[in-house]
Design a protein around this motif. Structure first.
Motif, short mmCIF file in Angstrom:
data_model
loop_
_atom_site.label_atom_id
_atom_site.label_comp_id
_atom_site.label_asym_id
_atom_site.label_seq_id
_atom_site.Cartn_x
_atom_site.Cartn_y
_atom_site.Cartn_z
N ILE A 101 -0.27 2.97 55.57
CA ILE A 101 -0.05 1.91 54.57
C ILE A 101 -0.65 2.27 53.22
N GLU A 102 -1.77 2.98 53.20
CA GLU A 102 -2.40 3.30 51.92
C GLU A 102 -1.57 4.32 51.15
N SER A 103 -1.01 5.28 51.87
CA SER A 103 -0.12 6.25 51.21
C SER A 103 1.10 5.55 50.63
N ALA A 104 1.69 4.64 51.41
CA ALA A 104 2.86 3.89 50.92
C ALA A 104 2.50 3.11 49.66
N LEU A 105 1.32 2.49 49.65
CA LEU A 105 0.90 1.71 48.49
C LEU A 105 0.65 2.61 47.29
N ASP A 106 0.00 3.75 47.51
CA ASP A 106 -0.25 4.68 46.40
C ASP A 106 1.07 5.12 45.76
N GLN A 107 2.06 5.43 46.59
CA GLN A 107 3.35 5.85 46.05
C GLN A 107 4.04 4.70 45.33
N ALA A 108 3.92 3.49 45.88
CA ALA A 108 4.53 2.32 45.24
C ALA A 108 3.87 2.02 43.91
N ARG A 109 2.54 2.13 43.84
CA ARG A 109 1.84 1.90 42.57
C ARG A 109 2.32 2.89 41.50
N GLN A 110 2.45 4.14 41.90
CA GLN A 110 2.90 5.15 40.94
C GLN A 110 4.31 4.83 40.44
N ALA A 111 5.17 4.40 41.35
CA ALA A 111 6.54 4.08 40.97
C ALA A 111 6.62 2.82 40.11
N VAL A 157 11.81 -17.68 41.56
CA VAL A 157 12.58 -16.56 42.13
C VAL A 157 12.74 -15.45 41.09
N ARG A 158 13.09 -15.82 39.88
CA ARG A 158 13.28 -14.83 38.81
C ARG A 158 11.96 -14.14 38.45
N GLU A 159 10.88 -14.93 38.31
CA GLU A 159 9.58 -14.36 37.95
C GLU A 159 9.09 -13.37 39.00
N THR A 160 9.30 -13.70 40.27
CA THR A 160 8.88 -12.81 41.35
C THR A 160 9.64 -11.49 41.27
N PHE A 161 10.94 -11.58 41.02
CA PHE A 161 11.75 -10.38 40.89
C PHE A 161 11.30 -9.55 39.69
N GLU A 162 11.07 -10.20 38.55
CA GLU A 162 10.79 -9.47 37.31
C GLU A 162 9.42 -8.82 37.31
N ARG A 163 8.46 -9.37 38.05
CA ARG A 163 7.13 -8.77 38.06
C ARG A 163 7.05 -7.56 38.99
N THR A 164 8.04 -7.39 39.86
CA THR A 164 7.99 -6.37 40.91
C THR A 164 8.55 -5.05 40.41
N GLY A 165 7.68 -4.03 40.40
CA GLY A 165 8.11 -2.70 40.01
C GLY A 165 8.43 -1.80 41.18
N ALA A 166 7.94 -2.15 42.35
CA ALA A 166 8.23 -1.42 43.59
C ALA A 166 7.84 -2.31 44.75
N LYS A 219 -0.75 -5.79 39.95
CA LYS A 219 -1.33 -6.37 41.15
C LYS A 219 -0.51 -5.98 42.38
N VAL A 220 -1.14 -6.15 43.53
CA VAL A 220 -0.46 -6.03 44.81
C VAL A 220 -0.37 -7.43 45.39
N PHE A 221 0.85 -7.87 45.71
CA PHE A 221 1.03 -9.26 46.13
C PHE A 221 2.08 -9.34 47.22
N PHE A 222 2.11 -10.49 47.88
CA PHE A 222 3.27 -10.81 48.71
C PHE A 222 3.70 -12.23 48.42
N SER A 223 4.94 -12.52 48.75
CA SER A 223 5.53 -13.83 48.47
C SER A 223 6.51 -14.14 49.60
N VAL A 224 6.23 -15.21 50.33
CA VAL A 224 7.03 -15.53 51.51
C VAL A 224 7.32 -17.03 51.57
N SER A 225 8.34 -17.37 52.34
CA SER A 225 8.57 -18.75 52.74
C SER A 225 7.91 -18.96 54.10
N MET A 226 7.27 -20.13 54.27
CA MET A 226 6.54 -20.39 55.52
C MET A 226 6.82 -21.82 55.98
#
Length: 206
Positions: free
Chosen positions: A122-132, A62-71, A4-11
């Motif tokens: 932004i789409e190019s950045a996302l494509d590269q991030a997905r691949q990574a 905090v740990r789950e957010t870190f562990e799910r993130t591949g890029a 998935k593509v996600f964001f996680s912030v404090s607000m």
């Protein structure tokens, strides 16, 4: 299968995720906003702030957010602020793709973080991030303007907000300028903790 593509912030309760000026990062308001994360054991270990720390649902998130993130993907404003403040071993430990107009060679840091600078949107950045990222998720790390670009482009699958009992009054609003006619939200989870309330939503096209 792609993640998935996600964001996680404090607000803050009045909708802000950062002060207006980058010079105010690490200031009193921002520290209050992020106060829930600093005592967490995983956060302290990841930034090498010392032993100990709290365990519990906040720490798990905090740990789950870190562990799910591949890029990760971030904007130039966030990178510029972080370049000054992050330790030598930056806290991502994965590839990070910086959306910028600046041409710059990849910047490799100890601990597995390499910053790649993407000049074609932004789409190019996302494509590269997905691949990574492979089968792990891609996190849109920030800042607010970059998150909003991805939301309005229909490229976010879900997001989480740690709603903090803090009022800013001014600053960078998370959804300032959102294309509300396009974006619909589906609640996934609401988890209160002693420090914040964690809210998670799936993003749908309206």
């Amino acid at each position: 299968m792609a993640g998935k593509v996600f964001f996680s912030v404090s607000m803050s309760l009045d909708g802000f995720i950062a002060p207006e000026s980058a010079g105010e990062l690490m200031g009193r308001q921002w520290m209050e906003l992020q106060a829930w994360v600093f005592p967490q054991r995983f956060f302290r270990e990841n930034l090498k702030l010392g032993e100990g720390g709290e365990e519990g649902r906040d720490n798990d998130i905090v740990r789950e957010t870190f562990e799910r993130t591949g890029a990760s993907v971030m904007g130039k404003r966030m990178f510029d602020a972080g370049e000054r403040m992050w330790p030598e071993e930056a806290p991502f430990h994965t590839p990070v793709f910086v959306v910028t107009h600046e041409k710059r060679d990849p910047w490799e840091r100890p601990g597995g973080t390499t910053f790649h600078f993407v000049n074609d949107g932004i789409e190019s950045a996302l494509d590269q991030a997905r691949q990574a990222a492979g089968d792990r998720d891609v996190r849109i790390a920030g800042g607010g303007a970059t998150i909003l670009e991805y939301v309005n482009a229909g490229l976010i699958d879900e997001f989480s907000i740690a709603l903090s009992p803090v009022l800013f009054g001014s600053g960078i609003r998370l959804f300032e300028g959102v294309d509300a006619a396009r974006v619909a939200l589906e609640p996934i989870r609401a988890e209160p903790s002693p420090r914040v309330t964690h809210l998670t939503y799936a993003v749908r096209e309206r």
